[in-house]
Design a protein around this motif. Structure first.
Motif, PDB file in Angstrom:
ATOM      1  N   GLN A 129       3.419 -10.456  -8.934  1.00 53.88           N
ATOM      2  CA  GLN A 129       3.855 -11.095  -7.533  1.00 53.88           C
ATOM      3  C   GLN A 129       4.449 -12.429  -7.767  1.00 53.88           C
ATOM      4  O   GLN A 129       5.329 -12.805  -6.922  1.00 53.88           O
ATOM      5  CB  GLN A 129       2.376 -11.522  -6.892  1.00 53.88           C
ATOM      6  N   ARG A 130       4.197 -13.187  -8.475  1.00 51.91           N
ATOM      7  CA  ARG A 130       4.790 -14.511  -8.982  1.00 51.91           C
ATOM      8  C   ARG A 130       6.222 -14.230  -9.161  1.00 51.91           C
ATOM      9  O   ARG A 130       7.082 -15.221  -8.857  1.00 51.91           O
ATOM     10  CB  ARG A 130       4.032 -15.250 -10.012  1.00 51.91           C
ATOM     11  N   LEU A 189       5.898  -9.992  -3.544  1.00 50.32           N
ATOM     12  CA  LEU A 189       4.603  -9.330  -3.134  1.00 50.32           C
ATOM     13  C   LEU A 189       4.890  -7.817  -3.008  1.00 50.32           C
ATOM     14  O   LEU A 189       4.418  -7.033  -3.311  1.00 50.32           O
ATOM     15  CB  LEU A 189       4.158  -9.832  -1.488  1.00 50.32           C
ATOM     16  N   ALA A 209       5.515  -6.233  -6.108  1.00 50.29           N
ATOM     17  CA  ALA A 209       4.265  -6.161  -7.038  1.00 50.29           C
ATOM     18  C   ALA A 209       3.484  -4.838  -6.434  1.00 50.29           C
ATOM     19  O   ALA A 209       2.663  -4.029  -7.096  1.00 50.29           O
ATOM     20  CB  ALA A 209       3.612  -7.252  -6.701  1.00 50.29           C
ATOM     21  N   SER A 210       3.364  -4.726  -5.132  1.00 50.96           N
ATOM     22  CA  SER A 210       2.517  -3.599  -4.651  1.00 50.96           C
ATOM     23  C   SER A 210       3.092  -2.245  -5.066  1.00 50.96           C
ATOM     24  O   SER A 210       2.475  -1.371  -5.204  1.00 50.96           O
ATOM     25  CB  SER A 210       2.692  -3.790  -2.958  1.00 50.96           C
ATOM     26  N   ASN A 257      -4.036  -5.549  -3.902  1.00 47.42           N
ATOM     27  CA  ASN A 257      -2.405  -5.481  -4.136  1.00 47.42           C
ATOM     28  C   ASN A 257      -1.788  -5.044  -2.886  1.00 47.42           C
ATOM     29  O   ASN A 257      -0.290  -5.374  -2.931  1.00 47.42           O
ATOM     30  CB  ASN A 257      -2.188  -4.727  -5.390  1.00 47.42           C
TER      31      ASN A 257
END
Lengths: 472, 256
Positions: free
Chosen positions: B77-78, B82, B85-86, B143
């Motif tokens: 995520q970083r 977001l 990452a999901s 997540n």
């Protein structure tokens, strides 16, 4: 023909070896001489003797095995229900808190069999003792709680909301219009604000939790005993304070456990006693002389926990709220929740201080429902005007008369008694956390995961109540 | 192109997971005694500490592996944001998704291989997510919590989806329209009460949930709770006759 007879003879021979039954078909034990039907009555008794022979031989074998060294038979019959003579930790009280503490003690011990734990319960029910690895289904109903606030207490609810949000609870505040939209069966008269739980809030079956803790604790080696603690044997250290007053510090040496409905008792030597006796914890500490000292000393302050009777009524209403009805708590103190799927609800209210019911029995007062509970319920939910009370029960709260919050920690005057009582109706929701905290206190010497030192007995000595800021 | 092949692979995945699910439920729905090796293991566990320790290690290992799979993808995520990452989380668990505004589905095949084309679509929200027959649990849902425009969520036949995951779905209450939780063995009636927050739901599939005890009544109550929602509930035996009660139980167990 002869082969058949040979086979029959072989079969009969094996029959003789397997059982001691000598009679087959028409032959009698005394050989072919008495082939015809005998007229004497003696042979009937002799036949019975041989039929019994097998059973008698088995009994004889058992007696012989018992008499030989290595068997556990002894001429003095010992009651198998007695608790052991020695235990490391005795937990007085087998409620959800007591069993939670027992479970966590066994979970945290570093070696197998590190601590010997005994749980003494006055009034248990059946004992299953099955090694189970199944996940336990608590029947958690994720329906959330709904607290209603009137104008006077709305600011308290807002403060609580920010505290809860800060701690990570997923709650939401609703206005009366939003309430009406979400719950059309609710009468929003007098309601200014409502707090609704969105996630991980609801109710579950307390009996399942208790049994889960008990079965797991027993599978890990905790000993259960059905009995009542009636006395303590303790040693006293007399210390002198700077101003010359004496202070008695007691240390419990053994616990006297009385068997139910009998005069038999067993003194259990122990190192630590945990007072999880709920409504009867006050009586337990009285046995040690707490509360019977001079009025202005520490020994004069009793444990402020006493039993308070509370009624819970099961009602049936066919047109009541459906699957999404939360646990509704009105600002007047009346609460209700859905029970099962058949239109049954559980309702009740905490009575006023002046009208506390008598605690000598567990009889239910239905008049109380009609006067105190039903009018509020019907006002809040109009569908409840047509309801029928199907059953009710009464139970004791371990009511803390000082500030209605739990007391956790060692008593200042008794060196080895740990208190875990006084939760005034919230014991169930606190039980896993308090169980772990007390286990940490006993095995690690201090709180490790959550610091519950604010709940210690000290606040009762300094008379600083720690009241829960809620609206009920 | 690869979609029919991937769906074939997922069929095989499905049957393997369902068998695993059926074996797990053996212990709770015990009409007949468990198979010989289970009984032998239980016998040995009650007599030998070593066997007990080995079995507890094994269950601890499976639980740790499950938690690792459902961990919080904070690092991803970083660095990628977001949404990516999901997307990465869904593909690692062998699920599939579709971006908002795209018509292409991104899937992972049975071995866990997937194409990295999804990295081209930065900062695009996910619209449809298909996590059927994966091992997602309530921790893994964290997540997906950033996807506030999620419209479809398919959780068919997931062995680890339980009431706590259903309670966490309230974050999608404004956008979620289609939810499929059929064939999940761990869901009970209490968890279905958690769907009360999804007021925008249009289609709900609760077929063949073995954890529900009186399906007919529960479906009616669900329909009352979510009036705008169309509820599909197949795979239940609604026979009312008491004399056929035993047959009904057998039927339900065969379906499990």
């Amino acid at each position: 023909m002869s082969a058949w007879r040979l086979r029959v003879k072989l079969r009969s021979a094996t029959g003789l070896l397997v059982s001691t039954r000598p009679t087959q078909r028409h032959t009698s034990p005394y050989g072919p001489l008495t082939l015809c039907r005998s007229l004497s009555t003696g042979s009937h008794l002799r036949n019975e003797f041989f039929k019994d022979l097998e059973a008698q031989l088995a009994a004889f074998r058992k007696k012989a095995a018992d008499a030989l060294p290595g068997s556990s038979w002894s001429p003095l019959q010992i009651n198998p229900n007695l608790p052991p003579e020695r235990a490391d930790i005795v937990i007085v009280g087998g409620g959800v808190l007591g069993w939670s503490i027992a479970y966590w003690l066994k979970q945290k011990e570093m070696v197998r069999g590190g601590v010997r734990v005994l749980v003494v319960e006055k009034d248990p029910t059946e004992h299953l003792g099955v090694l189970n690895e199944d996940p336990v289904d608590l029947q958690f109903n994720q329906s959330g709680y709904l607290f209603l606030a009137s104008e006077e207490v709305a600011h308290i609810m807002e403060e609580n909301y920010s505290t809860q949000r800060y701690a990570g609870a997923k709650v939401s505040l609703l206005s009366p219009t939003q309430l009406k939209q979400k719950f059309p069966w609710l009468n929003t008269d007098g309601v200014v604000l409502a707090s609704y739980g969105l996630e991980n809030e609801g109710w579950f079956d307390p009996w399942t939790l208790l049994n889960a803790f008990r079965r797991k604790a027993i599978s890990m080696g905790v000993i259960q005993c059905c009995g009542e603690v009636t006395d303590f044997k303790y040693t006293t250290d007399v210390l002198r304070t700077a101003s010359g007053d004496t202070v008695d510090l007691k240390r419990i040496g053994s616990v006297k456990v009385q068997m139910p409905n009998s005069l038999e008792y067993q003194p259990v030597e122990c190192a630590i006693v945990v007072n999880a006796a709920g409504a009867f914890s006050g009586k337990l500490t009285e046995m040690l002389g707490i509360g019977s000292g001079p009025k202005d000393s520490i020994a004069g302050i009793p444990l402020p926990v006493e039993p308070r009777k509370r009624y819970v009524y099961v009602v049936h209403c066919p047109d009541g709220p459906g699957l999404d009805s939360p646990f509704l708590i009105d600002y007047s103190g009346v609460y209700f929740r859905r029970e099962g799927l058949g239109g049954n609800y559980i309702a009740g209210v905490s009575p006023e201080e002046a009208e506390e019911p008598d605690t000598s029995n567990l009889e239910v007062d239905y008049q109380f429902f009609e006067e105190k509970v039903w009018p509020c319920l019907a006002h809040r939910v109009p569908a409840f005007e047509k309801l029928k009370v199907t059953s009710a029960w009464a139970g004791f709260y371990d009511y803390n008369t000082f500030d209605q919050n739990g007391i956790i920690g060692i008593h200042p005057l008794i060196n080895n008694m740990y208190l875990a009582t006084g939760f005034s109706g919230h014991g169930l929701q606190h039980s896993p956390a308090v169980g772990r905290a007390v286990a940490e206190l006993i095995l690690d010497g201090n709180f490790k995961t959550i610091d519950l030192s604010n709940f210690s007995f000290r606040r009762i000595l300094t008379q600083e109540p720690m009241l829960e800021i809620n609206i009920v | 192109m690869s979609a029919p092949l991937t769906s074939l692979h997922r069929c095989c995945q499905r049957s393997a997971l369902l068998l695993h699910v059926a074996r797990q439920r053996w212990s709770s729905s015990s009409a007949s005694p468990p198979p010989l090796h289970t009984r032998l293991l239980l016998f040995l566990t009650q007599r030998f500490y070593d066997v007990e320790m080995l079995l507890s290690w094994r269950s601890q290992l499976t639980r740790n592996q499950l938690q690792k799979k459902n961990a919080y993808y904070g690092y991803t995520q970083r660095f990628y944001g977001l949404d990516l990452a999901s997307a990465y989380f869904i593909l690692s668990l062998k699920g599939g998704f579709r971006f908002a505004g795209q018509s292409e589905w991104f899937y992972a095949d049975q071995k866990g291989k997937f194409s990295w084309d999804f990295l081209n679509h930065k900062d695009t929200l996910l619209e449809e997510v298909d996590m059927s027959y994966t091992v997602i649990n309530y921790r893994g849902l964290c997540n997906l919590e950033g996807q506030r425009s999620l419209r479809t969520l398919k959780l068919r036949g997931c062995p680890e989806v339980d009431d706590w995951l259903l309670a966490r779905l309230h974050v999608f209450q404004d956008s979620l329209e289609d939810l499929d939780i059929s064939h999940c063995p761990r869901i009970t009636t209490g968890g279905l009460a958690a769907l009360r927050n999804l007021k925008g739901l249009k289609r709900l599939d609760v077929s063949s949930l073995p954890g529900i005890l009186s399906p007919g009544l529960v479906i009616i109550l669900l329909e009352e709770m979510l009036p705008q929602c169309q509820i599909t509930a197949t795979g239940y035996d609604y026979s009312l006759n008491d004399a056929q009660g035993e047959e009904e139980e057998e039927h339900m167990q065969r379906q499990r």
